[in-house]
Design a protein around this motif. Structure first.
Motif, PDB file in Angstrom:
ATOM      1  N   HIS A  68       7.538   1.082  -1.516  1.00  0.00           N
ATOM      2  CA  HIS A  68       7.308  -0.278  -1.038  1.00  0.00           C
ATOM      3  C   HIS A  68       7.538  -1.301  -2.148  1.00  0.00           C
ATOM      4  CE1 HIS A  68       5.822   0.319   3.067  1.00  0.00           C
ATOM      5  NE2 HIS A  68       5.258   1.427   2.626  1.00  0.00           N
ATOM      6  N   GLN A  69       7.082  -1.016  -3.348  1.00  0.00           N
ATOM      7  CA  GLN A  69       7.230  -1.973  -4.430  1.00  0.00           C
ATOM      8  C   GLN A  69       8.685  -2.127  -4.857  1.00  0.00           C
ATOM      9  OE1 GLN A  69       4.908  -4.026  -5.493  1.00  0.00           O
ATOM     10  NE2 GLN A  69       6.462  -5.005  -6.779  1.00  0.00           N
ATOM     11  N   VAL A  70       9.427  -1.020  -4.909  1.00  0.00           N
ATOM     12  CA  VAL A  70      10.845  -1.109  -5.261  1.00  0.00           C
ATOM     13  C   VAL A  70      11.599  -1.881  -4.189  1.00  0.00           C
ATOM     14  CG1 VAL A  70      12.967   0.164  -5.742  1.00  0.00           C
ATOM     15  CG2 VAL A  70      10.782   1.044  -6.587  1.00  0.00           C
ATOM     16  N   ALA A  71      11.326  -1.570  -2.924  1.00  0.00           N
ATOM     17  CA  ALA A  71      12.003  -2.270  -1.832  1.00  0.00           C
ATOM     18  C   ALA A  71      11.743  -3.775  -1.895  1.00  0.00           C
ATOM     19  CB  ALA A  71      11.554  -1.701  -0.488  1.00  0.00           C
ATOM     20  N   LEU A  72      10.493  -4.154  -2.100  1.00  0.00           N
ATOM     21  CA  LEU A  72      10.162  -5.578  -2.198  1.00  0.00           C
ATOM     22  C   LEU A  72      10.902  -6.231  -3.353  1.00  0.00           C
ATOM     23  CD1 LEU A  72       6.306  -5.640  -1.500  1.00  0.00           C
ATOM     24  CD2 LEU A  72       8.117  -6.616  -0.071  1.00  0.00           C
ATOM     25  N   ALA A  73      10.968  -5.536  -4.482  1.00  0.00           N
ATOM     26  CA  ALA A  73      11.667  -6.084  -5.650  1.00  0.00           C
ATOM     27  C   ALA A  73      13.155  -6.261  -5.380  1.00  0.00           C
ATOM     28  CB  ALA A  73      11.451  -5.179  -6.855  1.00  0.00           C
ATOM     29  N   LEU A  74      13.695  -5.445  -4.475  1.00  0.00           N
ATOM     30  CA  LEU A  74      15.109  -5.540  -4.119  1.00  0.00           C
ATOM     31  C   LEU A  74      15.353  -6.564  -3.011  1.00  0.00           C
ATOM     32  CD1 LEU A  74      16.082  -1.750  -4.080  1.00  0.00           C
ATOM     33  CD2 LEU A  74      16.767  -3.469  -5.762  1.00  0.00           C
ATOM     34  N   ILE A 126      13.969  -6.224   0.146  1.00  0.00           N
ATOM     35  CA  ILE A 126      13.900  -5.546   1.448  1.00  0.00           C
ATOM     36  C   ILE A 126      12.429  -5.436   1.838  1.00  0.00           C
ATOM     37  CG2 ILE A 126      14.446  -3.452   2.733  1.00  0.00           C
ATOM     38  CD1 ILE A 126      16.722  -2.953   0.771  1.00  0.00           C
ATOM     39  N   SER A 127      12.064  -6.070   2.937  1.00  0.00           N
ATOM     40  CA  SER A 127      10.641  -6.154   3.284  1.00  0.00           C
ATOM     41  C   SER A 127      10.113  -4.914   3.979  1.00  0.00           C
ATOM     42  CB  SER A 127      10.397  -7.374   4.181  1.00  0.00           C
ATOM     43  OG  SER A 127      11.138  -7.272   5.394  1.00  0.00           O
ATOM     44  N   GLN A 128      10.990  -4.104   4.559  1.00  0.00           N
ATOM     45  CA  GLN A 128      10.558  -2.921   5.309  1.00  0.00           C
ATOM     46  C   GLN A 128      10.863  -1.652   4.511  1.00  0.00           C
ATOM     47  OE1 GLN A 128       8.862  -3.076   8.222  1.00  0.00           O
ATOM     48  NE2 GLN A 128       8.969  -5.301   8.065  1.00  0.00           N
ATOM     49  N   ALA A 129       9.898  -0.752   4.436  1.00  0.00           N
ATOM     50  CA  ALA A 129      10.093   0.491   3.690  1.00  0.00           C
ATOM     51  C   ALA A 129       9.162   1.570   4.208  1.00  0.00           C
ATOM     52  CB  ALA A 129       9.841   0.268   2.193  1.00  0.00           C
ATOM     53  N   LEU A 130       9.652   2.799   4.171  1.00  0.00           N
ATOM     54  CA  LEU A 130       8.863   3.971   4.547  1.00  0.00           C
ATOM     55  C   LEU A 130       8.964   4.991   3.421  1.00  0.00           C
ATOM     56  CD1 LEU A 130      10.118   4.457   8.221  1.00  0.00           C
ATOM     57  CD2 LEU A 130       7.963   3.401   7.516  1.00  0.00           C
ATOM     58  N   GLY A 131       7.817   5.495   3.006  1.00  0.00           N
ATOM     59  CA  GLY A 131       7.771   6.571   2.030  1.00  0.00           C
ATOM     60  C   GLY A 131       6.748   7.592   2.481  1.00  0.00           C
ATOM     61  N   ILE A 132       6.443   8.536   1.626  1.00  0.00           N
ATOM     62  CA  ILE A 132       5.427   9.533   1.961  1.00  0.00           C
ATOM     63  C   ILE A 132       4.049   8.911   1.762  1.00  0.00           C
ATOM     64  CG2 ILE A 132       4.421  11.758   1.331  1.00  0.00           C
ATOM     65  CD1 ILE A 132       7.181  12.760   0.695  1.00  0.00           C
ATOM     66  N   ASP A 133       3.334   8.746   2.847  1.00  0.00           N
ATOM     67  CA  ASP A 133       2.003   8.145   2.800  1.00  0.00           C
ATOM     68  C   ASP A 133       0.985   9.178   2.330  1.00  0.00           C
ATOM     69  OD1 ASP A 133       2.994   5.735   3.793  1.00  0.00           O
ATOM     70  OD2 ASP A 133       2.700   6.353   5.874  1.00  0.00           O
ATOM     71  N   LEU A 134       0.077   8.735   1.487  1.00  0.00           N
ATOM     72  CA  LEU A 134      -0.965   9.604   0.949  1.00  0.00           C
ATOM     73  C   LEU A 134      -2.337   9.132   1.398  1.00  0.00           C
ATOM     74  CD1 LEU A 134       0.325   9.980  -2.727  1.00  0.00           C
ATOM     75  CD2 LEU A 134       0.679  11.558  -0.816  1.00  0.00           C
ATOM     76  N   GLU A 135      -3.217  10.073   1.625  1.00  0.00           N
ATOM     77  CA  GLU A 135      -4.589   9.720   1.966  1.00  0.00           C
ATOM     78  C   GLU A 135      -5.274   9.083   0.754  1.00  0.00           C
ATOM     79  OE1 GLU A 135      -6.736  13.035   3.468  1.00  0.00           O
ATOM     80  OE2 GLU A 135      -5.355  13.420   5.126  1.00  0.00           O
ATOM     81  N   VAL A 136      -6.129   8.125   1.042  1.00  0.00           N
ATOM     82  CA  VAL A 136      -6.931   7.469   0.010  1.00  0.00           C
ATOM     83  C   VAL A 136      -8.377   7.900   0.203  1.00  0.00           C
ATOM     84  CG1 VAL A 136      -7.745   5.266  -0.897  1.00  0.00           C
ATOM     85  CG2 VAL A 136      -5.368   5.508  -0.147  1.00  0.00           C
ATOM     86  N   ASN A 137      -9.006   8.361  -0.875  1.00  0.00           N
ATOM     87  CA  ASN A 137     -10.386   8.834  -0.805  1.00  0.00           C
ATOM     88  C   ASN A 137     -11.183   8.201  -1.931  1.00  0.00           C
ATOM     89  OD1 ASN A 137     -12.627  10.380   0.060  1.00  0.00           O
ATOM     90  ND2 ASN A 137     -12.161  11.978  -1.446  1.00  0.00           N
ATOM     91  N   ASN A 138     -12.308   7.579  -1.585  1.00  0.00           N
ATOM     92  CA  ASN A 138     -13.157   6.907  -2.576  1.00  0.00           C
ATOM     93  C   ASN A 138     -12.370   5.921  -3.427  1.00  0.00           C
ATOM     94  OD1 ASN A 138     -15.522   8.323  -1.810  1.00  0.00           O
ATOM     95  ND2 ASN A 138     -14.954  10.058  -3.103  1.00  0.00           N
ATOM     96  N   GLY A 139     -11.439   5.206  -2.787  1.00  0.00           N
ATOM     97  CA  GLY A 139     -10.697   4.166  -3.478  1.00  0.00           C
ATOM     98  C   GLY A 139      -9.569   4.649  -4.360  1.00  0.00           C
ATOM     99  N   SER A 140      -9.212   5.937  -4.265  1.00  0.00           N
ATOM    100  CA  SER A 140      -8.139   6.483  -5.095  1.00  0.00           C
ATOM    101  C   SER A 140      -7.130   7.237  -4.230  1.00  0.00           C
ATOM    102  CB  SER A 140      -8.701   7.443  -6.157  1.00  0.00           C
ATOM    103  OG  SER A 140      -9.556   6.773  -7.054  1.00  0.00           O
ATOM    104  N   TYR A 141      -5.868   7.237  -4.682  1.00  0.00           N
ATOM    105  CA  TYR A 141      -4.851   8.020  -3.996  1.00  0.00           C
ATOM    106  C   TYR A 141      -5.126   9.513  -4.199  1.00  0.00           C
ATOM    107  CZ  TYR A 141      -1.919   3.813  -3.593  1.00  0.00           C
ATOM    108  OH  TYR A 141      -1.427   2.573  -3.285  1.00  0.00           O
ATOM    109  N   THR A 142      -4.877  10.302  -3.156  1.00  0.00           N
ATOM    110  CA  THR A 142      -4.973  11.758  -3.270  1.00  0.00           C
ATOM    111  C   THR A 142      -3.574  12.351  -3.138  1.00  0.00           C
ATOM    112  OG1 THR A 142      -5.177  12.264  -0.901  1.00  0.00           O
ATOM    113  CG2 THR A 142      -7.190  11.586  -2.081  1.00  0.00           C
ATOM    114  N   HIS A 143      -3.487  13.688  -3.227  1.00  0.00           N
ATOM    115  CA  HIS A 143      -2.186  14.335  -3.047  1.00  0.00           C
ATOM    116  C   HIS A 143      -1.973  14.785  -1.606  1.00  0.00           C
ATOM    117  CE1 HIS A 143      -4.869  17.837  -4.030  1.00  0.00           C
ATOM    118  NE2 HIS A 143      -4.251  18.308  -2.964  1.00  0.00           N
TER     119      HIS A 143
END
Length: 224
Positions: A121-127, A129-146
């Protein structure tokens, strides 16, 4: 008549490099990695990806380790720095010119990548491009998980994710134009109406010419 949709892979397609590897090198340089063999292991896993044989969950279990003690906001701030300083200089000028032309022509674009969403998403925005799809990760206790959330945008999952996205849009699109370098994107190559192979990997090159497939040679030392 509905306008076309331009769909871009990210790594080795819009940029001359792999943003996940660049991100990991950035984390090492910043001192967030304790394992002295981290980059060697990362290179081995990415070689598996290049061959179309990567186990994505295995990769994420490895690659997300340095972020275990960081909050989501801390990671997001690091991503912005990494994209601005390490990734944007690697954008192919031909890609930048095409994106500019498509924006001028009011043609919609989306990046669909097998890298994690917070990078994509950040690379796309910098380029621009407002729309982007990547591998979404679960967030637990305010942190990204695997742990992967939903369908990973990897191999045939890219087609699934794009179709899910298309169903959510308020308008219909005409032809799908897809740009990639990787054999992992073969399902999307075959699903698109027009496919553009940007510096294609050996496996894609070996498939041979197909109708509506075009090979492109992009580099950072020449104009489009």
């Amino acid at each position: 008549m509905p306008k076309p949709l331009y769909v871009f892979d990210l790594d080795e397609t819009l940029i001359d490099g792999d943003c996940a590897m660049i991100w990991n090198q950035f984390l090492v340089a910043k001192g967030y990695v304790d394992d002295p063999e981290f980059l060697e292991k990362d290179a081995w896993l990415m070689a598996q990806y290049a061959q179309g044989e990567l186990d994505m969950q295995q990769y994420l279990s490895f690659a997300m380790q340095p972020l275990a003690n960081l909050s989501k906001s801390e990671v997001d701030d690091l991503v912005i720095e990494c994209v601005d300083t390490q990734i944007l200089p690697l954008v192919f000028p031909q890609a930048a010119k095409l994106i500019q032309q498509l924006k001028h022509d009011d043609i919609d674009m989306i990046v669909v990548s097998a890298s994690v969403s917070f990078l994509v998403h950040q690379v796309a925005l910098a380029l621009g491009i407002s729309q982007a799809l990547g591998i979404d990760l679960e967030v637990n206790n305010g942190s990204y998980t695997h742990s992967i959330l939903g369908v990973p945008s990897y191999r045939e999952g890219k087609v699934t994710r794009l179709n899910q996205w298309l169903k959510q849009q308020p308008k219909d699109y005409g032809n799908i134009h897809f740009f990639t370098d990787s054999i992992n994107d073969l399902p999307m190559c075959e699903a698109a109406d027009f496919t553009y192979l940007v510096n294609p990997c050996p496996q894609l090159r070996s498939i041979g010419q197909k109708p509506n497939w075009v090979r492109l040679h992009w580099n950072r030392s020449s104009d489009w």
